[in-house]
Design a protein around this motif. Structure first.
Motif, mmCIF file in Angstrom:
data_model
loop_
_atom_site.group_PDB
_atom_site.id
_atom_site.type_symbol
_atom_site.label_atom_id
_atom_site.label_comp_id
_atom_site.label_asym_id
_atom_site.label_seq_id
_atom_site.Cartn_x
_atom_site.Cartn_y
_atom_site.Cartn_z
ATOM 1 N N ALA A 243 -2.283 5.506 1.915
ATOM 2 C CA ALA A 243 -3.193 4.409 2.274
ATOM 3 C C ALA A 243 -2.921 3.941 3.705
ATOM 4 O O ALA A 243 -3.863 3.653 4.465
ATOM 5 N N TRP A 244 -1.653 3.855 4.086
ATOM 6 C CA TRP A 244 -1.331 3.476 5.471
ATOM 7 C C TRP A 244 -1.841 4.540 6.457
ATOM 8 O O TRP A 244 -2.358 4.213 7.533
ATOM 9 N N ILE A 245 -1.726 5.800 6.088
ATOM 10 C CA ILE A 245 -2.246 6.869 6.951
ATOM 11 C C ILE A 245 -3.760 6.758 7.059
ATOM 12 O O ILE A 245 -4.345 6.914 8.153
ATOM 13 N N ALA A 246 -4.422 6.462 5.948
ATOM 14 C CA ALA A 246 -5.875 6.295 5.968
ATOM 15 C C ALA A 246 -6.265 5.097 6.828
ATOM 16 O O ALA A 246 -7.275 5.143 7.548
ATOM 17 N N LEU A 247 -5.479 4.033 6.783
ATOM 18 C CA LEU A 247 -5.759 2.870 7.630
ATOM 19 C C LEU A 247 -5.635 3.252 9.104
ATOM 20 O O LEU A 247 -6.469 2.850 9.934
ATOM 21 N N ALA A 248 -4.605 4.033 9.430
ATOM 22 C CA ALA A 248 -4.462 4.487 10.814
ATOM 23 C C ALA A 248 -5.668 5.334 11.228
ATOM 24 O O ALA A 248 -6.137 5.267 12.372
ATOM 25 N N SER A 249 -6.188 6.124 10.312
ATOM 26 C CA SER A 249 -7.370 6.933 10.612
ATOM 27 C C SER A 249 -8.582 6.052 10.862
ATOM 28 O O SER A 249 -9.388 6.314 11.766
ATOM 29 N N VAL A 250 -8.737 5.002 10.079
ATOM 30 C CA VAL A 250 -9.851 4.062 10.291
ATOM 31 C C VAL A 250 -9.757 3.434 11.670
ATOM 32 O O VAL A 250 -10.760 3.317 12.401
ATOM 33 N N VAL A 251 -8.552 2.999 12.036
ATOM 34 C CA VAL A 251 -8.358 2.405 13.369
ATOM 35 C C VAL A 251 -8.685 3.416 14.467
ATOM 36 O O VAL A 251 -9.339 3.107 15.468
ATOM 37 N N ALA A 252 -8.216 4.662 14.265
ATOM 38 C CA ALA A 252 -8.490 5.716 15.248
ATOM 39 C C ALA A 252 -9.988 5.933 15.399
ATOM 40 O O ALA A 252 -10.494 6.091 16.515
ATOM 41 N N TRP A 253 -10.718 5.942 14.292
ATOM 42 C CA TRP A 253 -12.160 6.140 14.375
ATOM 43 C C TRP A 253 -12.869 4.958 15.021
ATOM 44 O O TRP A 253 -13.868 5.132 15.732
ATOM 45 N N GLY A 254 -12.354 3.771 14.807
ATOM 46 C CA GLY A 254 -12.926 2.620 15.500
ATOM 47 C C GLY A 254 -12.816 2.767 17.007
ATOM 48 O O GLY A 254 -13.762 2.483 17.761
ATOM 49 N N TRP A 255 -11.644 3.241 17.463
ATOM 50 C CA TRP A 255 -11.463 3.446 18.907
ATOM 51 C C TRP A 255 -12.332 4.596 19.417
ATOM 52 O O TRP A 255 -12.943 4.503 20.479
ATOM 53 N N ALA B 59 -9.309 11.980 -1.942
ATOM 54 C CA ALA B 59 -8.802 12.744 -3.089
ATOM 55 C C ALA B 59 -7.699 11.980 -3.802
ATOM 56 O O ALA B 59 -7.648 11.958 -5.044
ATOM 57 N N ALA B 60 -6.816 11.326 -3.027
ATOM 58 C CA ALA B 60 -5.748 10.528 -3.647
ATOM 59 C C ALA B 60 -6.332 9.373 -4.442
ATOM 60 O O ALA B 60 -5.829 9.017 -5.522
ATOM 61 N N GLY B 61 -7.400 8.784 -3.899
ATOM 62 C CA GLY B 61 -8.032 7.690 -4.626
ATOM 63 C C GLY B 61 -8.639 8.143 -5.937
ATOM 64 O O GLY B 61 -8.555 7.440 -6.954
ATOM 65 N N LEU B 62 -9.242 9.323 -5.943
ATOM 66 C CA LEU B 62 -9.899 9.810 -7.151
ATOM 67 C C LEU B 62 -8.908 10.371 -8.166
ATOM 68 O O LEU B 62 -9.054 10.159 -9.371
ATOM 69 N N LEU B 63 -7.907 11.075 -7.683
ATOM 70 C CA LEU B 63 -6.992 11.779 -8.586
ATOM 71 C C LEU B 63 -5.789 10.943 -8.996
ATOM 72 O O LEU B 63 -5.271 11.105 -10.104
ATOM 73 N N ALA B 64 -5.327 10.073 -8.079
ATOM 74 C CA ALA B 64 -4.117 9.296 -8.375
ATOM 75 C C ALA B 64 -4.412 7.823 -8.611
ATOM 76 O O ALA B 64 -3.483 7.036 -8.803
ATOM 77 N N GLY B 65 -5.674 7.444 -8.557
ATOM 78 C CA GLY B 65 -6.022 6.047 -8.795
ATOM 79 C C GLY B 65 -5.602 5.112 -7.685
ATOM 80 O O GLY B 65 -5.452 3.914 -7.910
ATOM 81 N N ASP B 66 -5.418 5.642 -6.470
ATOM 82 C CA ASP B 66 -5.020 4.817 -5.319
ATOM 83 C C ASP B 66 -6.284 4.254 -4.681
ATOM 84 O O ASP B 66 -6.898 4.865 -3.800
ATOM 85 N N ALA B 67 -6.702 3.074 -5.136
ATOM 86 C CA ALA B 67 -7.968 2.489 -4.699
ATOM 87 C C ALA B 67 -7.974 2.207 -3.206
ATOM 88 O O ALA B 67 -8.983 2.437 -2.526
ATOM 89 N N ALA B 68 -6.879 1.695 -2.669
ATOM 90 C CA ALA B 68 -6.825 1.373 -1.238
ATOM 91 C C ALA B 68 -6.972 2.627 -0.394
ATOM 92 O O ALA B 68 -7.744 2.672 0.572
ATOM 93 N N ALA B 69 -6.235 3.677 -0.785
ATOM 94 C CA ALA B 69 -6.331 4.935 -0.046
ATOM 95 C C ALA B 69 -7.741 5.489 -0.126
ATOM 96 O O ALA B 69 -8.306 5.968 0.880
ATOM 97 N N MET C 42 0.845 -1.198 0.000
ATOM 98 C CA MET C 42 0.000 0.000 0.000
ATOM 99 C C MET C 42 0.877 1.243 0.000
ATOM 100 O O MET C 42 2.000 1.240 0.481
ATOM 101 N N SER C 43 0.297 2.318 -0.499
ATOM 102 C CA SER C 43 1.005 3.590 -0.525
ATOM 103 C C SER C 43 1.036 4.205 0.874
ATOM 104 O O SER C 43 0.312 3.783 1.787
ATOM 105 N N THR C 44 1.858 5.242 1.034
ATOM 106 C CA THR C 44 1.950 5.920 2.328
ATOM 107 C C THR C 44 0.605 6.516 2.737
ATOM 108 O O THR C 44 0.180 6.402 3.896
#
Length: 409
Positions: A5-17, A315-325, A1-3
């Protein structure tokens, strides 16, 4: 995954908590119970002294002071309005309103300029409490500390006292419903209360023996005996965030707290422009972070991860094609919007504002940084024409710092 995407994953975890592990702060169901009045015998309602610190409040008093004078309360109720050096005729108007509405004993007084080490509001509160406790018919069993911009429905005092009696509580505080008439008020105010609840989850405050302590200074019912035991307000005389410091003092003295949202207590103070709301937040935001630069850095990073990273990832997903992000950012953004929806409903605002919370969070981030800048320039605690010294300026300040919240972010 891109950087990203990893930041977005950390955000998902943060929101879960945040959604599941932070006292369900996003819910708005902490309200005064409806049937609590049964806990008080009909002919034994305790005496209450209402202390109202007022500074340049002549524009607001015609809407707020009569709401206290016309309370439907069977016990003894006296009002002590303390004019904190007003220049707009606040004291004279208060006497005029008291004479016009009658029904309750009203004392209008002024303590003069604050003594060194005191903020103006707490100096006025101290004076009002002293007057209440020296009353001829004996000191009150409860003190209601309420601001000059707060309007109470006729049953407000009765419901507060009933809740305190039913729950054996020493401090009962309601977060007054703030005004949302203007565009900037609708954008900023619900988020202000949302962030306050995130910082001090009401369920944690209301749990017996919990460490988290907070109150909403516009409406605080306090048992007088507990106030004496806690050294109120001397124990936090230089505190900028006086309501939280009050709650901390009460909890240290062994008192039980309750904090919730108000249905029948409203703030009528207008904040017509962004500059007015900015000043309201900036004057105390850095104090919430203990005036510590490292905590400020952590808070800015946390706000960025939780509120700003999700739309950036989309925005990264839409503009850069980063589906995971894009997918992870959308998940975090959806959780954020869902958590904000109950507060928008409480303030009767459109739910379409929920996805725009990142924009408001960015404004709050800027306000917080500006609060720190003001602090280091010696302008941090400015309010109603006064600038207070930095809270680390002496022994009183160190005591105020010790009374700061334990969970700054």
């Amino acid at each position: 995954m891109s950087t990203i995407a990893w930041i977005a994953l950390a955000s998902v975890v943060a929101w879960g908590w945040l959604l599941l592990g932070r006292g369900f702060y996003w819910r708005t169901d902490q309200r005064l119970p409806e049937a609590a009045e049964e806990a008080v015998e009909a002919d034994r309602w305790p005496s209450v002294a209402v202390v109202v610190p007022a500074r340049d409040a002549a524009e607001l008093l015609p809407r707020t002071l009569p709401s206290l004078l016309t309370q439907d309360y069977s016990g003894r109720l006296a009002v002590f309005l303390v004019d904190d050096g007003s220049t707009d005729g606040t004291g004279a108007l208060a006497r005029e309103l008291a004479a016009r509405h009658g029904g309750r004993r009203v004392t209008v007084s002024s303590p003069g300029a604050p003594a060194p080490g005191w903020t103006g509001k707490l100096w006025a509160v101290r004076h009002g409490i002293a007057l209440a406790r020296s009353a001829r018919e004996g000191g009150p069993e409860y003190l209601l500390l309420t601001d000059a911009d707060i309007a109470h429905e006729p049953d407000s005092v009765r419901r507060l006292v009933a809740a305190a009696s039913a729950g054996r509580l020493d401090l009962v505080s309601q977060m007054a419903r703030l005004r949302t008439a203007g565009g900037w008020e609708r954008r900023i105010v619900p988020a202000f209360v949302y962030f306050f609840a995130m910082l001090y989850p009401f369920r944690w405050v209301n749990r017996a023996g919990a460490r988290t302590a907070a109150a909403a200074g516009g409406c605080v019912l306090l048992r007088t005996a507990t106030a004496v035991r806690a050294g109120v307000p001397e124990a936090y005389r230089q505190a900028v965030i006086d309501d939280v410091s009050l709650a901390r003092a009460v909890r240290r003295a062994g008192g039980r707290l309750w904090l919730g949202l108000a249905d029948r207590v409203d703030s009528v103070r207008p904040y017509p422009g962004l500059a007015d709301l900015w000043s309201m937040v900036a004057r105390c935001a850095y104090a919430q972070l203990w005036h510590h630069p490292l905590v400020l850095v952590a808070a800015v990073a946390g706000l960025g991860l939780v509120f700003l990273a999700p739309p950036a990832a989309v925005a990264a997903g839409l503009l850069a094609g980063d589906a995971a992000a894009g997918a992870l950012g959308a998940a975090a953004w959806a959780a954020m919007a869902a958590s904000y929806a109950p507060m928008l409903r409480y303030y009767r605002q459109s739910l379409w504002q929920a996805p725009a919370l990142p924009v408001t969070a960015a404004l709050y981030l800027c306000m917080t940084v500006d609060s720190a800048v003001r602090h280091y320039r010696g302008r941090g605690a400015q309010w109603k024409g006064r600038t207070y010294p930095r809270p680390d300026a002496g022994p009183a300040g160190r005591r105020a710092e010790a009374a700061a919240p334990e969970h700054p972010a």
